[in-house]
Design a protein around this motif. Structure first.
Motif, short mmCIF file in Angstrom:
data_model
loop_
_atom_site.label_atom_id
_atom_site.label_comp_id
_atom_site.label_asym_id
_atom_site.label_seq_id
_atom_site.Cartn_x
_atom_site.Cartn_y
_atom_site.Cartn_z
N THR A 105 -51.05 -6.45 14.62
CA THR A 105 -50.69 -7.84 14.91
C THR A 105 -51.75 -8.51 15.80
O THR A 105 -52.16 -9.65 15.56
CB THR A 105 -49.32 -7.91 15.60
OG1 THR A 105 -48.34 -7.34 14.74
CG2 THR A 105 -48.93 -9.34 15.92
N LEU A 106 -52.21 -7.77 16.83
CA LEU A 106 -53.25 -8.31 17.71
C LEU A 106 -54.53 -8.58 16.95
O LEU A 106 -55.29 -9.50 17.28
CB LEU A 106 -53.51 -7.31 18.85
CG LEU A 106 -52.40 -7.14 19.89
CD1 LEU A 106 -52.74 -6.00 20.85
CD2 LEU A 106 -52.18 -8.44 20.67
N GLY A 107 -54.79 -7.77 15.89
CA GLY A 107 -56.01 -7.95 15.10
C GLY A 107 -55.81 -8.80 13.87
O GLY A 107 -56.68 -8.79 12.97
N ASN A 108 -54.65 -9.49 13.80
CA ASN A 108 -54.33 -10.37 12.66
C ASN A 108 -54.35 -9.62 11.32
O ASN A 108 -54.86 -10.11 10.31
CB ASN A 108 -55.32 -11.55 12.59
CG ASN A 108 -55.21 -12.44 13.81
OD1 ASN A 108 -54.11 -12.81 14.23
ND2 ASN A 108 -56.37 -12.79 14.40
N VAL A 109 -53.79 -8.42 11.33
CA VAL A 109 -53.68 -7.60 10.12
C VAL A 109 -52.20 -7.41 9.81
O VAL A 109 -51.41 -7.11 10.72
CB VAL A 109 -54.37 -6.23 10.29
CG1 VAL A 109 -54.12 -5.34 9.07
CG2 VAL A 109 -55.86 -6.41 10.52
N GLU A 110 -51.82 -7.61 8.55
CA GLU A 110 -50.43 -7.41 8.13
C GLU A 110 -50.23 -5.92 7.82
O GLU A 110 -50.64 -5.43 6.76
CB GLU A 110 -50.10 -8.26 6.91
CG GLU A 110 -48.68 -8.11 6.40
CD GLU A 110 -47.62 -8.44 7.45
OE1 GLU A 110 -46.71 -7.62 7.64
OE2 GLU A 110 -47.74 -9.50 8.10
N PHE A 111 -49.62 -5.19 8.74
CA PHE A 111 -49.50 -3.73 8.63
C PHE A 111 -48.79 -3.32 7.34
O PHE A 111 -49.23 -2.42 6.62
CB PHE A 111 -48.77 -3.18 9.86
CG PHE A 111 -48.65 -1.68 9.88
CD1 PHE A 111 -49.68 -0.90 10.39
CD2 PHE A 111 -47.52 -1.04 9.39
CE1 PHE A 111 -49.58 0.49 10.41
CE2 PHE A 111 -47.41 0.34 9.40
CZ PHE A 111 -48.46 1.11 9.92
N ASP A 112 -47.64 -3.96 7.05
CA ASP A 112 -46.83 -3.53 5.91
C ASP A 112 -47.50 -3.81 4.57
O ASP A 112 -47.08 -3.26 3.54
CB ASP A 112 -45.46 -4.21 5.95
CG ASP A 112 -44.61 -3.69 7.10
OD1 ASP A 112 -44.74 -2.49 7.42
OD2 ASP A 112 -43.85 -4.48 7.69
N SER A 113 -48.51 -4.67 4.54
CA SER A 113 -49.20 -4.96 3.29
C SER A 113 -50.31 -3.95 2.98
O SER A 113 -50.88 -3.96 1.89
CB SER A 113 -49.81 -6.37 3.33
OG SER A 113 -50.86 -6.43 4.28
N LEU A 114 -50.63 -3.07 3.94
CA LEU A 114 -51.69 -2.07 3.75
C LEU A 114 -51.21 -0.95 2.85
O LEU A 114 -50.01 -0.64 2.78
CB LEU A 114 -52.12 -1.50 5.10
CG LEU A 114 -52.67 -2.50 6.13
CD1 LEU A 114 -52.94 -1.78 7.45
CD2 LEU A 114 -53.94 -3.16 5.61
N ASP A 115 -52.16 -0.28 2.20
CA ASP A 115 -51.77 0.89 1.41
C ASP A 115 -51.55 2.08 2.34
O ASP A 115 -51.83 2.02 3.55
CB ASP A 115 -52.81 1.21 0.33
CG ASP A 115 -54.18 1.56 0.90
OD1 ASP A 115 -54.26 1.96 2.08
OD2 ASP A 115 -55.18 1.43 0.17
N ALA A 116 -51.03 3.17 1.77
CA ALA A 116 -50.64 4.33 2.58
C ALA A 116 -51.80 4.91 3.36
O ALA A 116 -51.67 5.27 4.54
CB ALA A 116 -50.01 5.40 1.68
#
Length: 596
Positions: free
Chosen positions: A229-240
């Protein structure tokens, strides 16, 4: 060397193995000199496997083929665990597999690696072990752990609670003292708080509380989400694979923040193209960790209440598990117990050391110490009217056994269904059913068939139920090993809380049910007696009024009025009942004289 018994901490995140050598408990290191083995297994597409650090090195490239935290699946049914690092599949009998392996088979690989390390170090074959489990592991989870040991070629001579093992390690040099110790065990995947009393080599668990789904892994995931979140990355959208990289970095940053106020969260090319770099301060981590730490403190307070102790009654609070290195955890524990926690034991090794000590006691390599664990919840059976009849109360020291005699509730009855229950509520429906079976007996008048029921819990916490038809001597024995109910620790905490919350309503329903059963037995008997014409007018009037009061109270559904009305009816018929008994005895004597 055939009497060597290993002590094994089969952990969610890490495992360790030890042995008593020349009278001293030691943990055994692998070829790299490391005493801790990650509880991870890689299964290759060609059927090969790798264990420990070798498996973890493959996780970034093949996250779907590396199994970690398999301890969370031990003894569980498909669907009970909703989140897991690799895909789960359902077996024909409702169990669960990962990568075509059962949790027991995966755990057996880890245990086999620990066995290999020990045999390599000691240069001899070893076939016996003591294995630790969380204190709140239910019967199915304990039995699954035992099966895993057997699959690894080990005879599991004892299943030992992890906090008790930690207390053994802590108390080894304090055997002459009497003390009460709280063991706060916050590991990678589980949390336990046990209060133990130690005196002259006897370790008795006074109370235990915990959660098999609460540990450092949860903190790693929470921190990874926060950093994303701090790095403006959507964690749940990442692959495994990308998520694995972020969680691994979160674990590193978590450890760094235990000694530093700030750490760089850096994952280059986490998805092959993008990189994540952000600063994480300790306050950020403490904010995301706070809900999990708060959950551990609720278990601490519940265990204190169960043991009827206050923090001032304790002599020490011992920290066990890697998550207890976190400064916020130590501060929270200090505040909860009003004392600085004891950190003299190595947090990652204390449980394995305790298991090794117990293994040495069993093998005779160490002087005798006695271990007394307790049942986390009450055990009993359902009786007539849907009541819970407790045979073994909560927090009873094990091993233990208890029994009671039961009779048939109706004339002509030829069988009795024994429902084995676990829980703290007064009514059967509010407790958990661990198993059920039928006991058959001869058709006899009401109250004359006699069935003895005995519960026995062995030192591993496994329950055996024996039901005996007293007339024929025939026994029915059932071992409760794999209950098809979700007896997880969140539910255990909920059960205990609800038993307190509903105590008054539950007791009122129990009193009403018991009085109702008594009334339903008493009213027909009273009518039959009155029909014989032996009552005086005054007695008849009093009895009929009391009978009417019982029927009115039954209709109202109120417990106390019904209980009082039944007692009044019982009292009103006392003199008449005595006269009936006297008349029957006189008639029997007259018949005997006439026959003589």
């Amino acid at each position: 060397m055939s009497d060597i018994i290993l002590g094994i901490d089969l952990g969610t995140t890490n495992s360790a193995v030890g042995v008593v050598d020349s009278g001293f408990p030691i943990l055994l290191a692998d070829e790299d000199g490391r005493r801790i083995t990650p509880s991870a297994v890689w299964f290759g597409k060609d059927g090969g496997s790798e264990i420990g650090r070798k498996a973890l090195r493959r996780r970034a490239l093949e996250p779907g083929r590396v199994v970690t935290s398999v301890k969370r699946l031990m003894g569980r049914r498909f669907g009970e665990e909703t989140e897991f690092p690799v895909a789960m599949a359902r077996t024909a009998d409702g169990g669960v597999t990962v990568l075509d392996h059962t949790p027991e088979q995966v755990s057996a690989q880890i245990l086999g690696e620990l066995k290999r390390i020990a045999e390599w170090r000691l240069e001899t074959a070893i076939h016996k072990a003591v294995i630790t489990v969380p204190a709140y592991f239910n019967d199915a989870q304990r039995a699954a752990t035992k099966r895993a040991g057997e699959l690894a070629g080990l005879e599991v001579v004892r299943i030992l609670n992890e906090p008790t093992a930690a207390a053994l390690a802590y108390g080894l040099d304090k055997l002459s003292e009497k003390s009460r110790v709280a063991v706060y065990d916050f590991g990678g995947g589980t949390f336990d708080l046990s209060i133990l009393e130690m005196q002259d080599g006897v370790f008795q668990v006074l109370a235990t509380h915990g959660d098999t789904r609460l540990g450092g892994d949860d903190l790693d995931l929470a921190l990874a989400r926060r950093a994303a979140t701090l790095g403006n990355v959507e964690f749940d959208s990442l692959d495994a694979a990308a998520r694995v990289k972020l969680v691994e970095e979160a674990e590193r940053v978590k450890c760094a923040l235990s000694s530093s106020e700030e750490a760089a969260f850096r994952v280059p090319f986490y998805d092959g193209a993008n990189s994540l770099e952000t600063a994480v301060v300790r306050a950020d981590f403490e904010a995301v960790a706070a809900p999990w730490i708060a959950r551990t403190l609720r278990h601490c307070r519940q265990a204190l209440a169960d043991a009827a102790l206050s923090p001032t009654d304790l002599d020490a609070v011992v920290l066990v598990g890697g998550s207890t290195r976190i400064p916020a955890v130590r501060a929270a524990v200090a505040e909860c117990f009003n004392r600085e926690p004891d950190v003299s034991q190595h947090p990652d090794e204390a449980v394995a050391l305790g298991a090794t000590i117990q293994a040495g006691v069993i093998s005779g390599a160490l002087r005798k110490m006695v271990l007394l664990d307790v049942t986390p919840l009450s055990l009993g059976i359902e009786t007539f009217g849907g009541l819970m009849n407790v045979l073994i109360p909560r927090n009873t020291t094990i091993p233990c056994k208890a029994g009671e005699m039961f009779t048939n509730a109706a004339a002509g009855q030829t069988s009795m269904r024994i429902r084995v229950l676990q829980g703290e509520r007064e009514m059967s429906r509010d407790n958990w059913e661990l198993g059920a079976f039928e006991v058959t007996f001869e058709s006899l008048p009401k109250g004359q068939a006699r069935v003895g029921v005995q519960f026995r819990i062995d030192e591993n916490g496994i329950l055996e139920v024996l039901a005996r038809d007293v007339v024929t001597g025939k026994d029915t024995i059932v071992q409760i090993r794999s209950a098809a109910v979700d007896v997880d620790d969140i539910a255990v905490g909920k059960m205990v809380s609800e038993s307190v919350e509903h105590a008054f309503e539950d007791m009122a329903e129990r009193v009403f049910t018991e009085a109702k059963l008594k009334a339903e037995e008493l009213l027909p008997a009273v009518e039959m007696v009155l029909a014989q014409g032996l009552a005086t007018d005054v007695e008849r009037s009093e009895i009929e009024a009391a009978s009417t009061a019982v029927r009115d109270a039954l209709s109202s559904g109120a417990a106390t009025p019904l209980k009082q009305a039944v007692q009044k009816l019982d009292l009103a018929t006392e003199a008449l009942a005595a006269r009936l008994v006297e008349k029957a005895m006189e008639e029997a004597l007259e018949r005997r004289l006439a026959d003589g």
